[in-house]
Design a protein around this motif. Structure first.
Motif, PDB file in Angstrom:
ATOM      1  N   LYS B 124      -8.321   7.489  47.464  1.00  0.00           N
ATOM      2  CA  LYS B 124      -8.803   8.825  47.084  1.00  0.00           C
ATOM      3  C   LYS B 124      -7.663   9.637  46.469  1.00  0.00           C
ATOM      4  CE  LYS B 124     -10.635  12.793  49.250  1.00  0.00           C
ATOM      5  NZ  LYS B 124     -10.134  13.295  50.507  1.00  0.00           N
ATOM      6  N   ALA B 125      -6.483   9.540  47.093  1.00  0.00           N
ATOM      7  CA  ALA B 125      -5.350  10.322  46.602  1.00  0.00           C
ATOM      8  C   ALA B 125      -4.967   9.870  45.199  1.00  0.00           C
ATOM      9  CB  ALA B 125      -4.159  10.161  47.546  1.00  0.00           C
ATOM     10  N   LEU B 126      -4.935   8.567  44.977  1.00  0.00           N
ATOM     11  CA  LEU B 126      -4.565   8.071  43.651  1.00  0.00           C
ATOM     12  C   LEU B 126      -5.632   8.430  42.629  1.00  0.00           C
ATOM     13  CD1 LEU B 126      -2.920   4.646  44.494  1.00  0.00           C
ATOM     14  CD2 LEU B 126      -1.882   6.534  43.220  1.00  0.00           C
ATOM     15  N   GLU B 127      -6.888   8.413  43.065  1.00  0.00           N
ATOM     16  CA  GLU B 127      -7.986   8.788  42.180  1.00  0.00           C
ATOM     17  C   GLU B 127      -7.829  10.249  41.750  1.00  0.00           C
ATOM     18  OE1 GLU B 127     -12.649   8.388  42.944  1.00  0.00           O
ATOM     19  OE2 GLU B 127     -11.400   6.767  43.743  1.00  0.00           O
ATOM     20  N   SER B 128      -7.440  11.090  42.709  1.00  0.00           N
ATOM     21  CA  SER B 128      -7.358  12.517  42.417  1.00  0.00           C
ATOM     22  C   SER B 128      -6.273  12.826  41.401  1.00  0.00           C
ATOM     23  CB  SER B 128      -7.142  13.307  43.700  1.00  0.00           C
ATOM     24  OG  SER B 128      -5.839  13.061  44.172  1.00  0.00           O
ATOM     25  N   VAL B 129      -5.281  11.904  41.236  1.00  0.00           N
ATOM     26  CA  VAL B 129      -4.272  12.152  40.194  1.00  0.00           C
ATOM     27  C   VAL B 129      -4.520  11.238  38.995  1.00  0.00           C
ATOM     28  CG1 VAL B 129      -2.541  12.967  41.824  1.00  0.00           C
ATOM     29  CG2 VAL B 129      -2.623  10.530  41.222  1.00  0.00           C
ATOM     30  N   GLY B 130      -5.657  10.566  38.997  1.00  0.00           N
ATOM     31  CA  GLY B 130      -6.053   9.784  37.830  1.00  0.00           C
ATOM     32  C   GLY B 130      -5.326   8.464  37.689  1.00  0.00           C
ATOM     33  N   LEU B 131      -4.865   7.885  38.793  1.00  0.00           N
ATOM     34  CA  LEU B 131      -4.131   6.623  38.678  1.00  0.00           C
ATOM     35  C   LEU B 131      -4.749   5.525  39.549  1.00  0.00           C
ATOM     36  CD1 LEU B 131      -0.537   8.101  38.671  1.00  0.00           C
ATOM     37  CD2 LEU B 131      -1.567   6.784  36.821  1.00  0.00           C
ATOM     38  N   ALA B 132      -6.029   5.667  39.867  1.00  0.00           N
ATOM     39  CA  ALA B 132      -6.679   4.719  40.762  1.00  0.00           C
ATOM     40  C   ALA B 132      -6.626   3.296  40.208  1.00  0.00           C
ATOM     41  CB  ALA B 132      -8.121   5.132  41.020  1.00  0.00           C
ATOM     42  N   GLY B 133      -6.596   3.190  38.877  1.00  0.00           N
ATOM     43  CA  GLY B 133      -6.644   1.855  38.273  1.00  0.00           C
ATOM     44  C   GLY B 133      -5.311   1.145  38.269  1.00  0.00           C
ATOM     45  N   ARG B 134      -4.263   1.797  38.732  1.00  0.00           N
ATOM     46  CA  ARG B 134      -2.935   1.181  38.598  1.00  0.00           C
ATOM     47  C   ARG B 134      -2.256   0.966  39.945  1.00  0.00           C
ATOM     48  NH1 ARG B 134       0.089   3.416  33.455  1.00  0.00           N
ATOM     49  NH2 ARG B 134      -1.047   1.977  32.137  1.00  0.00           N
ATOM     50  N   MET B 135      -3.070   0.777  40.949  1.00  0.00           N
ATOM     51  CA  MET B 135      -2.521   0.719  42.304  1.00  0.00           C
ATOM     52  C   MET B 135      -1.473  -0.366  42.500  1.00  0.00           C
ATOM     53  SD  MET B 135      -5.487   1.732  44.920  1.00  0.00           S
ATOM     54  CE  MET B 135      -6.743   0.648  44.344  1.00  0.00           C
ATOM     55  N   LYS B 136      -1.585  -1.466  41.734  1.00  0.00           N
ATOM     56  CA  LYS B 136      -0.660  -2.583  41.946  1.00  0.00           C
ATOM     57  C   LYS B 136       0.584  -2.491  41.057  1.00  0.00           C
ATOM     58  CE  LYS B 136      -3.230  -4.475  44.998  1.00  0.00           C
ATOM     59  NZ  LYS B 136      -2.801  -4.218  46.387  1.00  0.00           N
ATOM     60  N   HIS B 137       0.664  -1.413  40.249  1.00  0.00           N
ATOM     61  CA  HIS B 137       1.842  -1.279  39.392  1.00  0.00           C
ATOM     62  C   HIS B 137       3.048  -0.807  40.191  1.00  0.00           C
ATOM     63  CE1 HIS B 137      -1.171  -1.642  36.299  1.00  0.00           C
ATOM     64  NE2 HIS B 137      -0.251  -1.622  35.344  1.00  0.00           N
ATOM     65  N   LEU B 138       4.228  -1.157  39.658  1.00  0.00           N
ATOM     66  CA  LEU B 138       5.452  -0.632  40.245  1.00  0.00           C
ATOM     67  C   LEU B 138       5.798   0.672  39.540  1.00  0.00           C
ATOM     68  CD1 LEU B 138       7.650  -3.841  40.592  1.00  0.00           C
ATOM     69  CD2 LEU B 138       6.599  -2.514  42.432  1.00  0.00           C
ATOM     70  N   PRO B 139       6.495   1.584  40.213  1.00  0.00           N
ATOM     71  CA  PRO B 139       6.836   2.874  39.584  1.00  0.00           C
ATOM     72  C   PRO B 139       7.525   2.697  38.235  1.00  0.00           C
ATOM     73  CG  PRO B 139       7.420   2.907  41.898  1.00  0.00           C
ATOM     74  CD  PRO B 139       6.947   1.518  41.596  1.00  0.00           C
ATOM     75  N   SER B 140       8.357   1.661  38.117  1.00  0.00           N
ATOM     76  CA  SER B 140       9.113   1.487  36.878  1.00  0.00           C
ATOM     77  C   SER B 140       8.213   1.159  35.687  1.00  0.00           C
ATOM     78  CB  SER B 140      10.144   0.372  37.063  1.00  0.00           C
ATOM     79  OG  SER B 140       9.490  -0.810  37.493  1.00  0.00           O
ATOM     80  N   GLN B 141       6.949   0.808  35.985  1.00  0.00           N
ATOM     81  CA  GLN B 141       6.040   0.493  34.882  1.00  0.00           C
ATOM     82  C   GLN B 141       5.294   1.740  34.397  1.00  0.00           C
ATOM     83  OE1 GLN B 141       4.192  -2.482  37.447  1.00  0.00           O
ATOM     84  NE2 GLN B 141       4.565  -4.025  35.866  1.00  0.00           N
ATOM     85  N   LEU B 142       5.605   2.884  34.964  1.00  0.00           N
ATOM     86  CA  LEU B 142       4.880   4.110  34.611  1.00  0.00           C
ATOM     87  C   LEU B 142       5.780   5.068  33.844  1.00  0.00           C
ATOM     88  CD1 LEU B 142       3.109   4.918  38.009  1.00  0.00           C
ATOM     89  CD2 LEU B 142       2.274   3.503  36.133  1.00  0.00           C
ATOM     90  N   SER B 143       5.153   6.003  33.142  1.00  0.00           N
ATOM     91  CA  SER B 143       5.914   7.060  32.484  1.00  0.00           C
ATOM     92  C   SER B 143       6.333   8.088  33.534  1.00  0.00           C
ATOM     93  CB  SER B 143       5.033   7.741  31.441  1.00  0.00           C
ATOM     94  OG  SER B 143       4.044   8.513  32.096  1.00  0.00           O
ATOM     95  N   GLY B 144       7.242   8.991  33.127  1.00  0.00           N
ATOM     96  CA  GLY B 144       7.724  10.000  34.059  1.00  0.00           C
ATOM     97  C   GLY B 144       6.595  10.847  34.616  1.00  0.00           C
ATOM     98  N   GLY B 145       5.694  11.251  33.750  1.00  0.00           N
ATOM     99  CA  GLY B 145       4.583  12.104  34.197  1.00  0.00           C
ATOM    100  C   GLY B 145       3.707  11.369  35.198  1.00  0.00           C
ATOM    101  N   GLN B 146       3.467  10.099  34.905  1.00  0.00           N
ATOM    102  CA  GLN B 146       2.630   9.310  35.824  1.00  0.00           C
ATOM    103  C   GLN B 146       3.328   9.148  37.172  1.00  0.00           C
ATOM    104  OE1 GLN B 146       2.219   6.044  33.108  1.00  0.00           O
ATOM    105  NE2 GLN B 146       0.021   6.402  32.854  1.00  0.00           N
ATOM    106  N   GLN B 147       4.647   8.954  37.106  1.00  0.00           N
ATOM    107  CA  GLN B 147       5.389   8.806  38.370  1.00  0.00           C
ATOM    108  C   GLN B 147       5.273  10.071  39.202  1.00  0.00           C
ATOM    109  OE1 GLN B 147       9.324   7.089  38.418  1.00  0.00           O
ATOM    110  NE2 GLN B 147       8.976   6.001  36.506  1.00  0.00           N
ATOM    111  N   GLN B 148       5.363  11.208  38.529  1.00  0.00           N
ATOM    112  CA  GLN B 148       5.272  12.456  39.285  1.00  0.00           C
ATOM    113  C   GLN B 148       3.872  12.626  39.868  1.00  0.00           C
ATOM    114  OE1 GLN B 148       6.918  14.069  41.136  1.00  0.00           O
ATOM    115  NE2 GLN B 148       8.091  15.598  39.990  1.00  0.00           N
ATOM    116  N   ARG B 149       2.852  12.122  39.141  1.00  0.00           N
ATOM    117  CA  ARG B 149       1.495  12.190  39.698  1.00  0.00           C
ATOM    118  C   ARG B 149       1.396  11.332  40.969  1.00  0.00           C
ATOM    119  NH1 ARG B 149      -2.669  13.929  36.381  1.00  0.00           N
ATOM    120  NH2 ARG B 149      -1.879  14.875  34.484  1.00  0.00           N
ATOM    121  N   VAL B 150       2.053  10.169  40.939  1.00  0.00           N
ATOM    122  CA  VAL B 150       2.054   9.321  42.139  1.00  0.00           C
ATOM    123  C   VAL B 150       2.714  10.075  43.289  1.00  0.00           C
ATOM    124  CG1 VAL B 150       2.825   7.159  43.173  1.00  0.00           C
ATOM    125  CG2 VAL B 150       2.137   7.221  40.775  1.00  0.00           C
TER     126      VAL B 150
END
Lengths: 404, 235, 435
Positions: B124-150
């Motif tokens: 639910k928390a990941l969904e609320s920041v719009g990243l539900a589809g990337r649960m298995k990604h590592l932080p290094s695979q995300l942009s800065g903004g996405q990391q902050q959303r996590v």
């Protein structure tokens, strides 16, 4: 120079420096003592036995049954062996030098059982013994066939002539030259008299670790107990071929005997020194391992401490430090740590050396081991630190201005 | 919600004493969105660390949700942080070797929840920041903004009532920063109290209440006070 | 939480594979070196007969040269061994000695061969708990009547009878017939405590006969014979009457009371002999149980003690290394540790997390160390060589494997204590801000 600042910076990171210094100290302690032990054992192993070892081998014939006549069998065997092309000479012998098993006795210059005696190995062999073993006769003469005695019971000796080693002469006759002791007599336990007819330069006793290792006497005698041990010298390069042939010939000569324990002298020596050579090999591995571990430790911690100070290095570069200056900074830092470790290591090295000397009957370590070891570790330290330091020197000044 | 009275924080070294906070008093009501500004070294980070129970203070009184925190030991403070406070950092501070799911999982682990309870909360928390589809990604695979959303999802997963943000947009470009700010505003509107340290005057001006710190003391306070009560009404 | 932390440890390993592998390697090398030496000590210096080592005693009678102060002899003279044996004052007792002989197999295809045998009394087998594959040892009557009976080692039975039950068969040895009454199972006590002065790590004898035959048949002695004075006269009888020692003498005494009584008995015996002009030294008789005997005879070579010290220091170097690397690793995680604290981790949970991480490294180090130790021991065996000394017993066993892994984990966790303490006590506030 920047010794002051480097030193103060080190004091602020005491633990990392301490760990490396301790590692170096322990490594130095182990390495130096290990190298000393290796050298010591190598020295023991390198002592010459006085024999022509590479061309000698020995074999044992054991007779059984009531018809077995050792006296005749041995005489025939030896005559046959000496005629065989490829064999230089052969002798009976009661014990194999360097092998670890043999006889010893105590001899005296006066006939008084309560006075102290001089221990010596005793080899019983025939008149071909000196030539077979290829001993260097430095005074007097060899036995002759008429000197040979046959002995049927245990006891010191039946012989009345002996050839002795130079070391035995030195122990018995204080300061006399080998040529001057010819004709002198020695008293065996029980009071029998043996006259010295010759002196050989060197022949080790069968026990390499014994105090009396260089003291041997040879007597012309064969103990008739159905065990005959033959020592055989071959022409150079013929040993292995002759070993096969001699074994075949002796086996073919009769069903009333067992032929066994054939061994080249080189193998006998290797077996006797097996534990020593195993120890030196193990210690070499230990030394190599320790140096590698030590380098790993120095490199690991250097990389860590340099990464942590990356920004600081960048700042220094930005402030005008050249690459060689950064390199020098880290090499000097390593040098300080190593010197501290080596100083502690010197104390520990000497302590361990004392422990080894007092508990394990080892000679005292020569003084130069410790400084040489210290120098080696300083070198190893500098080489290990070179890589990480060079990487540090390569740091871009721009890193100083980056925040992440 | 947060009640600080006469908080002092003194850093001592062998040679000098530095007063990071001096007689610092502040009260934040439930549902407020407070920004803290001030120049470097003014004490705003110290304030945030004390507020987040990451640091102790030298004297004064601090009540968080009615609990006086000065006497609490490390274990109880950790409990409080876990249950009541969410943190958002300028440099995200995600665990680099954990994937997004596991990162958001961290506070729930410390709360001791069962796997069956944690999973829906994380999703639910990941969904609320719009990243539900990337649960298995590592932080290094995300942009800065996405990391902050996590990081925001991680801060919110345990439903804290109090969110502390330290320059949350400091490492982001202005477009991404705007997105993150909008997300924080939505969270606030749903009732979570937010205290945000920033040096971005734009952001500060937009907030309902801004506190400016200088030399460890509150220098001035601007705000549209009436909004706080309406915020509570929304919650 | 344990498995969660274990997973974190594995993930953390993956993040810094080089640093982590260096640590594993350091732990493995240190542990392997230590365990190789430990295994050598454990087997060479171990108790060869643990369930009754405190009830078996080597007998020392000091009949040596009164003009020197050399150590008392390790063996007994014929005179003394026979006197003790005939008195029979211990619960069990046996004189024994090594001899060599020739076996002439019935099978004409096999050539006669030499073997090393042992003459012993009937008590030898029950005293030393010698295991039998077939049959049993002989009776006291067989000793008294000099029956021509023999017990074969498992290997000799293999050679002569193809491993079949040979009890009741006869063999030709020393030109005469002997009846096989027993075949031993594998029996290789390490060290060979009952005869340490003839090679404590040699393999056992191949054939056993009642001891009386050794003298009656004048069989060739194979062990050490030591004399301090010339043999008075000639002939075998003169040798038997001499002060030469060549017989190992052991007794079994069930408690301290029996031990004290037996010591009194041998002291009385020696006093009596003194009146006959023997035993010129002051009274110096003793009973040594198995472990005291091994210690007194310095059975464990100096080399193993030296290696023990060096291996301990090598392990110390490796652990110091590990401390440094763990420190580097854990302090490198400061920001993560800070974040975890902010998210609700208390110091206790951080401590446990990092203990498990250190333990995980230790476990991997232990497993790798075990592998290294295995190959190291194989290398040591090659270096020592089987023809010189029996080395089959040098091997890792279950207790050693468990000790190795446990030592690796415990020592790594101990090495990790300071780094962990540092890591858990960092100020989270500082590390959250700057990265």
């Amino acid at each position: 120079m920047e010794i002051g600042p480097i030193f103060r910076a080190l004091l602020r990171n005491k633990l990392g420096a301490l760990l490396i210094a301790l590692q170096i100290a322990f490594t130095m302690t182990v390495i130096i003592n290990a190298v000393f032990i290796i050298n010591e054992r190598n020295r023991l192993m390198a002592r010459p036995s006085g024999l022509d070892e590479s061309n000698l081998f020995h074999i044992t014939v054991i007779g059984f049954g009531d018809d077995y006549n050792e006296e005749i069998v041995a005489a025939d065997d030896l005559a046959m062996l000496r005629q065989t092309p490829g064999i230089v000479d052969a002798t009976v012998i009661n014990a194999i030098p360097v092998s670890g098993g043999g006889s010893s006795t105590g001899v005296r210059l006066i006939n008084d059982e309560t006075s102290p005696s001089t221990g010596t190995a005793i080899y019983r062999l025939d008149e071909h013994g000196l030539n077979t073993l290829n001993l260097d006769l430095i005074a007097g003469e060899n036995f002759t066939a008429t000197d040979m005695r046959l002995r049927y019971e245990s006891g010191p000796t039946e012989a009345d002539k002996a050839v002795v080693t130079r070391a035995l002469v030195e122990s018995l006759f204080d300061g006399m030259a080998p040529a001057d002791v010819l004709g002198e007599v020695m008293y065996m336990p029980g009071g029998d008299v043996v006259q010295i007819v010759g002196v050989v330069d060197r022949l080790q006793a069968p026990w390499p670790t014994s105090q009396l290792v260089e003291r041997s006497m040879l007597v012309p005698e064969n103990y008739i107990d159905s065990f005959s041990r033959y020592m055989i010298r071959t022409e150079p390069g013929q040993r292995d071929r002759m070993m096969a042939e001699v074994e075949r010939m002796l086996v073919e000569r009769g069903q009333d005997r067992v032929v066994r324990d054939m061994e080249a002298m080189e193998v006998t020596r290797a077996n006797t020194y097996r534990v020593d050579s195993a120890l030196t090999t193990i210690l070499r591995v230990v030394v190599a391992t320790l140096i590698v571990i030590n380098c790993m430790g120095i490199v690991g911690l250097a990389v860590f401490s340099i990464n942590r100070r990356k920004k600081q290095i960048g700042t220094r570069r930005a402030l005008g430090a050249t690459r060689p200056e950064i390199l020098r900074y880290f090499l000097l830092e390593n040098l300080f740590i190593t010197i501290a470790g080596v100083a502690l290591g010197a104390v520990l090295t000497i302590a361990l050396s004392i422990v080894l000397t007092t508990n394990f009957n080892m000679p005292t370590m020569a003084w130069y081991y410790t400084p040489l070891g210290a120098l080696l570790l300083i070198l190893v330290g500098q080489l290990s630190a070179l890589g990480p330091s060079a990487r540090a020197a390569g740091t871009e000044p721009a890193i100083a201005t980056r925040s992440v | 919600m947060l009640e600080m009275i006469d908080i002092c924080k003194v850093y001592r070294t062998d040679l000098v004493q530095t007063h990071a906070l001096r007689d610092f008093s502040l009260s934040v009501q439930e549902g407020e969105f407070v920004t803290i500004t001030g120049p470097s070294g003014c004490g705003k980070t110290t304030f945030l660390n004390i507020a987040g129970l990451l640091e102790t203070y030298t004297s004064g009184s601090y009540q968080l949700d009615g609990v006086e925190v000065s006497q609490l030991n490390d274990f109880k403070r950790a409990r409080l942080r876990n249950e009541k406070i969410g943190f958002i950092f300028q440099s995200f501070n995600l665990m680099p070797d954990l994937n997004l799911f596991d990162n958001v999982d961290v506070p729930l682990r410390y709360r001791g929840l069962k796997a069956s309870e944690r999973k829906p909360l994380i999703e639910k928390a990941l969904e609320s920041v719009g990243l539900a589809g990337r649960m298995k990604h590592l932080p290094s695979q995300l942009s800065g903004g996405q990391q902050q959303r996590v990081a925001i999802a991680r801060a919110l997963v345990g439903s804290p009532r109090f969110l502390l943000a330290d320059e949350p947009t400091g490492n982001l470009d202005s477009n991404t920063a705007r997105g993150v700010m909008e997300l924080l505003q939505e969270i606030n509107e749903l009732g979570t109290t937010i205290v945000m340290v920033t040096h971005d005057q734009e952001l500060a001006r937009e907030s309902r209440r801004n506190i400016h710190i200088l030399d460890g003391q509150i220098h001035e306070e601007n705000g549209r006070g009436e909004m706080s009560s309406s915020a509570s009404a929304v919650a | 939480m344990f498995f969660y932390y274990l997973r974190l440890a594995a993930l953390s390993y993956r993040r810094n594979p080089i640093l982590s592998s260096l640590m594993v390697l350091a732990v493995a090398v240190g542990i392997a070196a230590y365990m190789i030496v430990f295994t050598l000590n454990y087997t060479m210096g171990g108790d060869p007969i643990p369930h009754k080592s405190s009830q078996l005693f080597a007998v020392q009678l000091d009949n040596w040269d009164p003009n020197t102060d050399s150590d008392p002899p390790q063996q007994l003279t014929y005179t003394d061994a026979m006197a003790l044996q005939q008195a029979g004052r211990a619960w069990r007792q046996t004189a024994s000695s090594k001899f060599s002989g020739i076996v002439e197999p019935d099978n004409p295809e096999l050539r006669p061969f030499m073997f090393i045998g042992r003459g012993a009394y009937a008590d030898f087998f029950p005293m030393f708990d010698v295991p039998f594959q077939y049959g049993s040892g002989w009776s006291a009557d067989a000793d008294a009547n000099l029956e021509q009976v023999t017990v074969l080692s498992r290997d000799l039975n293999e050679r002569l009878f193809g491993g079949a039950n040979s009890v009741g068969e006869t063999i030709t040895m020393d030109g005469t017939q002997w009846q096989v009454i027993g075949v031993l199972d594998r029996w290789d006590p390490v060290p060979k405590f009952y005869d340490v002065n003839n090679g404590p790590f040699d393999s056992g004898e191949e054939l056993y006969i009642p001891w009386g035959h050794v003298v009656a048949r004048e069989l060739p002695r194979s062990g050490n014979t030591n004399c301090w004075t010339a043999i008075g006269g000639s002939g075998f009888q003169a040798f038997l009457n001499s002060e030469c020692v060549w017989i190992q003498y052991w007794v079994e005494l069930r408690d301290a009371n029996e031990e004290a009584e037996y010591l009194d008995f041998i002291n009385g015996y020696v006093q009596e002999q003194k009146t006959l002009g023997r035993f010129g030294r002051p009274l110096n008789n003793a009973l040594y149980d198995v472990n005291e005997w091994l210690l007194k005879e310095e059975v464990l070579p100096d080399e193993t003690s030296i290696l023990s010290m060096l291996a301990a220091m090598l392990l110390a170097v490796c652990l110091l290394n590990t401390i440094g690397l763990l420190l580097a690793k854990f302090l490198g995680k400061s920001a993560e540790i800070g974040a975890r604290q902010a998210l609700g981790a208390h110091k206790g949970s951080l401590f446990i997390q990092h203990m498990i991480e250190a333990g995980f490294i230790g476990l991997l180090g232990g497993l790798l160390g075990l592998l290294l130790a295995h190959y190291g021991l194989e290398g040591v065996k090659i270096l020592l060589g089987n023809e010189l000394m029996m080395t089959d017993w040098i091997q890792l066993n279950v207790p050693i494997v468990i000790t190795t892994i446990a030592l690796a984990i415990v020592s790594t966790v101990i090495a990790g204590l300071y780094p962990i303490w540092r890591a858990c006590n960092i100020n989270p506030a500082i590390h959250l801000k700057t990265q």
